[in-house]
Design a protein around this motif. Sequence first.
Motif, PDB file in Angstrom:
ATOM      1  N   ILE A  93       0.865  -1.175   0.000  1.00  0.00           N
ATOM      2  CA  ILE A  93       0.000   0.000   0.000  1.00  0.00           C
ATOM      3  C   ILE A  93       0.902   1.225   0.000  1.00  0.00           C
ATOM      4  O   ILE A  93       1.637   1.447   0.964  1.00  0.00           O
ATOM      5  CB  ILE A  93      -0.882   0.066   1.258  1.00  0.00           C
ATOM      6  N   GLY A  94       0.881   1.988  -1.069  1.00  0.00           N
ATOM      7  CA  GLY A  94       1.724   3.180  -1.147  1.00  0.00           C
ATOM      8  C   GLY A  94       0.886   4.438  -1.039  1.00  0.00           C
ATOM      9  O   GLY A  94      -0.312   4.417  -1.304  1.00  0.00           O
ATOM     10  N   GLY A  95       1.522   5.517  -0.657  1.00  0.00           N
ATOM     11  CA  GLY A  95       0.791   6.782  -0.582  1.00  0.00           C
ATOM     12  C   GLY A  95       1.632   7.847   0.091  1.00  0.00           C
ATOM     13  O   GLY A  95       2.629   7.537   0.748  1.00  0.00           O
ATOM     14  N   ASP A  96       1.217   9.097  -0.089  1.00  0.00           N
ATOM     15  CA  ASP A  96       1.933  10.202   0.539  1.00  0.00           C
ATOM     16  C   ASP A  96       1.851  10.078   2.055  1.00  0.00           C
ATOM     17  O   ASP A  96       0.865   9.571   2.578  1.00  0.00           O
ATOM     18  CB  ASP A  96       1.297  11.536   0.126  1.00  0.00           C
ATOM     19  N   PRO A  97       2.860  10.578   2.763  1.00  0.00           N
ATOM     20  CA  PRO A  97       2.767  10.586   4.229  1.00  0.00           C
ATOM     21  C   PRO A  97       1.536  11.395   4.663  1.00  0.00           C
ATOM     22  O   PRO A  97       1.272  12.461   4.106  1.00  0.00           O
ATOM     23  CB  PRO A  97       4.056  11.297   4.653  1.00  0.00           C
ATOM     24  N   GLY A  98       0.774  10.858   5.588  1.00  0.00           N
ATOM     25  CA  GLY A  98      -0.367  11.594   6.115  1.00  0.00           C
ATOM     26  C   GLY A  98      -1.661  11.385   5.361  1.00  0.00           C
ATOM     27  O   GLY A  98      -2.699  11.925   5.730  1.00  0.00           O
ATOM     28  N   VAL A  99      -1.641  10.586   4.298  1.00  0.00           N
ATOM     29  CA  VAL A  99      -2.866  10.409   3.519  1.00  0.00           C
ATOM     30  C   VAL A  99      -3.857   9.498   4.247  1.00  0.00           C
ATOM     31  O   VAL A  99      -5.070   9.586   4.042  1.00  0.00           O
ATOM     32  CB  VAL A  99      -2.545   9.882   2.094  1.00  0.00           C
ATOM     33  N   GLY A 100      -3.341   8.641   5.134  1.00  0.00           N
ATOM     34  CA  GLY A 100      -4.231   7.778   5.919  1.00  0.00           C
ATOM     35  C   GLY A 100      -3.969   6.291   5.758  1.00  0.00           C
ATOM     36  O   GLY A 100      -4.856   5.476   5.995  1.00  0.00           O
ATOM     37  N   LYS A 101      -2.751   5.921   5.380  1.00  0.00           N
ATOM     38  CA  LYS A 101      -2.427   4.508   5.160  1.00  0.00           C
ATOM     39  C   LYS A 101      -2.538   3.711   6.461  1.00  0.00           C
ATOM     40  O   LYS A 101      -3.143   2.650   6.491  1.00  0.00           O
ATOM     41  CB  LYS A 101      -1.008   4.361   4.593  1.00  0.00           C
ATOM     42  N   SER A 102      -1.931   4.249   7.526  1.00  0.00           N
ATOM     43  CA  SER A 102      -1.972   3.524   8.803  1.00  0.00           C
ATOM     44  C   SER A 102      -3.406   3.383   9.287  1.00  0.00           C
ATOM     45  O   SER A 102      -3.802   2.335   9.794  1.00  0.00           O
ATOM     46  CB  SER A 102      -1.158   4.267   9.854  1.00  0.00           C
ATOM     47  N   THR A 103      -4.175   4.440   9.112  1.00  0.00           N
ATOM     48  CA  THR A 103      -5.574   4.428   9.532  1.00  0.00           C
ATOM     49  C   THR A 103      -6.338   3.345   8.780  1.00  0.00           C
ATOM     50  O   THR A 103      -7.064   2.546   9.365  1.00  0.00           O
ATOM     51  CB  THR A 103      -6.211   5.804   9.264  1.00  0.00           C
ATOM     52  N   SER A 205       6.155 -18.806   2.214  1.00  0.00           N
ATOM     53  CA  SER A 205       6.434 -20.070   2.897  1.00  0.00           C
ATOM     54  C   SER A 205       5.417 -20.378   3.990  1.00  0.00           C
ATOM     55  O   SER A 205       5.145 -21.528   4.272  1.00  0.00           O
ATOM     56  CB  SER A 205       7.848 -20.062   3.485  1.00  0.00           C
ATOM     57  N   SER A 206       4.829 -19.337   4.593  1.00  0.00           N
ATOM     58  CA  SER A 206       3.936 -19.591   5.728  1.00  0.00           C
ATOM     59  C   SER A 206       2.465 -19.578   5.347  1.00  0.00           C
ATOM     60  O   SER A 206       1.627 -20.133   6.043  1.00  0.00           O
ATOM     61  CB  SER A 206       4.162 -18.521   6.799  1.00  0.00           C
ATOM     62  N   GLY A 207       2.128 -18.902   4.247  1.00  0.00           N
ATOM     63  CA  GLY A 207       0.719 -18.791   3.880  1.00  0.00           C
ATOM     64  C   GLY A 207       0.051 -17.573   4.478  1.00  0.00           C
ATOM     65  O   GLY A 207      -1.124 -17.310   4.223  1.00  0.00           O
ATOM     66  N   ALA A 208       0.791 -16.819   5.284  1.00  0.00           N
ATOM     67  CA  ALA A 208       0.228 -15.577   5.815  1.00  0.00           C
ATOM     68  C   ALA A 208       0.213 -14.534   4.696  1.00  0.00           C
ATOM     69  O   ALA A 208       1.098 -14.532   3.849  1.00  0.00           O
ATOM     70  CB  ALA A 208       1.077 -15.062   6.965  1.00  0.00           C
ATOM     71  N   ALA A 209      -0.813 -13.680   4.677  1.00  0.00           N
ATOM     72  CA  ALA A 209      -0.804 -12.585   3.712  1.00  0.00           C
ATOM     73  C   ALA A 209      -0.094 -11.409   4.359  1.00  0.00           C
ATOM     74  O   ALA A 209      -0.387 -11.052   5.499  1.00  0.00           O
ATOM     75  CB  ALA A 209      -2.231 -12.202   3.343  1.00  0.00           C
ATOM     76  N   VAL A 210       0.863 -10.833   3.645  1.00  0.00           N
ATOM     77  CA  VAL A 210       1.640  -9.735   4.209  1.00  0.00           C
ATOM     78  C   VAL A 210       1.258  -8.434   3.525  1.00  0.00           C
ATOM     79  O   VAL A 210       1.219  -8.354   2.296  1.00  0.00           O
ATOM     80  CB  VAL A 210       3.155  -9.995   4.047  1.00  0.00           C
ATOM     81  N   ILE A 211       0.916  -7.432   4.329  1.00  0.00           N
ATOM     82  CA  ILE A 211       0.629  -6.101   3.786  1.00  0.00           C
ATOM     83  C   ILE A 211       1.791  -5.187   4.151  1.00  0.00           C
ATOM     84  O   ILE A 211       2.103  -5.012   5.332  1.00  0.00           O
ATOM     85  CB  ILE A 211      -0.678  -5.528   4.371  1.00  0.00           C
ATOM     86  N   LEU A 212       2.450  -4.634   3.148  1.00  0.00           N
ATOM     87  CA  LEU A 212       3.545  -3.691   3.398  1.00  0.00           C
ATOM     88  C   LEU A 212       3.021  -2.283   3.146  1.00  0.00           C
ATOM     89  O   LEU A 212       2.384  -2.024   2.135  1.00  0.00           O
ATOM     90  CB  LEU A 212       4.716  -3.963   2.457  1.00  0.00           C
ATOM     91  N   ILE A 213       3.299  -1.386   4.079  1.00  0.00           N
ATOM     92  CA  ILE A 213       2.923   0.006   3.864  1.00  0.00           C
ATOM     93  C   ILE A 213       4.173   0.764   3.447  1.00  0.00           C
ATOM     94  O   ILE A 213       5.239   0.567   4.033  1.00  0.00           O
ATOM     95  CB  ILE A 213       2.317   0.606   5.138  1.00  0.00           C
TER      96      ILE A 213
END
Length: 464
Positions: A93-103, A205-213
């Motif tokens: 998930i990409g975006g400008d700082p402060g756009v609301g990614k963490s939220t 390898s684990s089957g977990a879905a990983v979300i990178l911000i």
Amino acid sequence: MARAAATFACQSCGAIHPKWSGKCDACGGWNTLVEEGVAAPLGAGAAKRAKGRRFALEELKTEDRAPPRRLTGIAEFDRVSGGGIVPGSALLIGGDPGVGKSTLILQVLAAYARRGGTAVYISGEEAMAQVRLRAQRMEVANAPVQLGSATSIEDILSTLESGKPPDIVAIDSIQTIWTSALEAAPGTIAQVRTASFDLVRYAKSSGAAVILIGHVTKEGQIAGPKAVEHLVDAVLYFEGERGHQFRVLRAVKNRFGPTDEIGVFEMTGKGLAEVANPSALFLGDRDSVSPGTAVFAGLEGTRPLLVEIQALVAPAGFGTPRRAVVGWDTGRLAMILAVLDARGGLGISASDVYLNVAGGLKVNEPAADAAVAAALVSSFVGQPLPKESVFFGEISLSGDVRPAPQAELRMKEAAKLGFSTAVVAAGTKSEAAALTLVQVRDIGELLSLAGAEHGRSRRDRLKQ
Ligand code: TYD
Ligand code: MG
């Protein structure tokens, strides 16, 4: 035969240099160049190549059923991800700082955890207390999300690998994660790539879905998400204009779904709210219709979306006329202005032109041409466009108006929002038109509809 030369790679930006120097010319970093192994000359290694292990080649078809996707229950997010997150996949998930990614991600994880899934949120930017406070404000604090605060990839992987893999794990943000195996500073290309690579491998390898911000940065100290786009399965961008509360989540790459879907959110005091009917939002208040506004019946992915196009054409002061565009392509505007002049004889190019897509949305569709042209002409002649009309159609360099795809869908949405007329290209197919169709063949017909006399025909008449 050319001699193989050693190369020097910058550990900060990844640039390759033929010679060592104290400073990297590409990023300006000091003492970042490290010698990399001598590359064997092409072709020369064939005879000496070590013997590899053989592996079986298999058929494309499979009897295996795809594992069910992980739906978060936030419909706008699920649609953009292509119908839920795929187990074992990595999503950026990409975006400008402060756009609301963490939220957004905290809300997505909370919604998923509330449905009974396991979700882990690892913050490398904020302390646990800060994340908790935010969760409280968003009223998701009681969701069973597991929270961690860490920046070392070794610590993160040891923690994750010590137990049963969670369904979804989010890393906020990839630019803060670093490995002690590299000397480069956190946030540099080398660190971001290595951390992402390790996390993607963990997902597979684990089957977990990983979300990178990932923060999008303007040429700077920290590496942008572009550096890891090729590593992940899906890339979503979270966009929004400053000063607007609307946020658009857009898929730009997706190995498991379409890439033209958008999700629309509104930033509120309690986090992000889904906007199920964005047309009403982007149209604004349309009680009074003034010159220079046209409604474009657009399409974002599978969803129709009505947006207001606003144009202001004013006499140029002196010198080169001004062009200012928000939410549309500047090159495309120049083209439309040229076509209006060359094919319609309007003489608009010498004026200052301002164009704005209401609501802070970015429109990429060529089908918006007709609406933009109509708005420009309407402002130029100072006459409002027919009320309750929507416009769509692509304009070619020859001045023809061409049909846009999915006309039916666009018109249905317009009818739903109370419009009565659609101005479309001649030949637009419509079996069950919910609206009155006004078909225009070329820019000249569009001009007369917008209240301008067709300049060229007038000139032609004078010539006779
Ligand atoms: P954040 O998710 O921290 O952005 P990012 O992770 O992309 O850097 O969001 C920051 C902005 O969102 C901040 O300016 C305040 C605003 N916001 C709200 O308006 N309401 C809320 O409930 C929250 C949590 C944030
Ligand atoms: Mg953040």
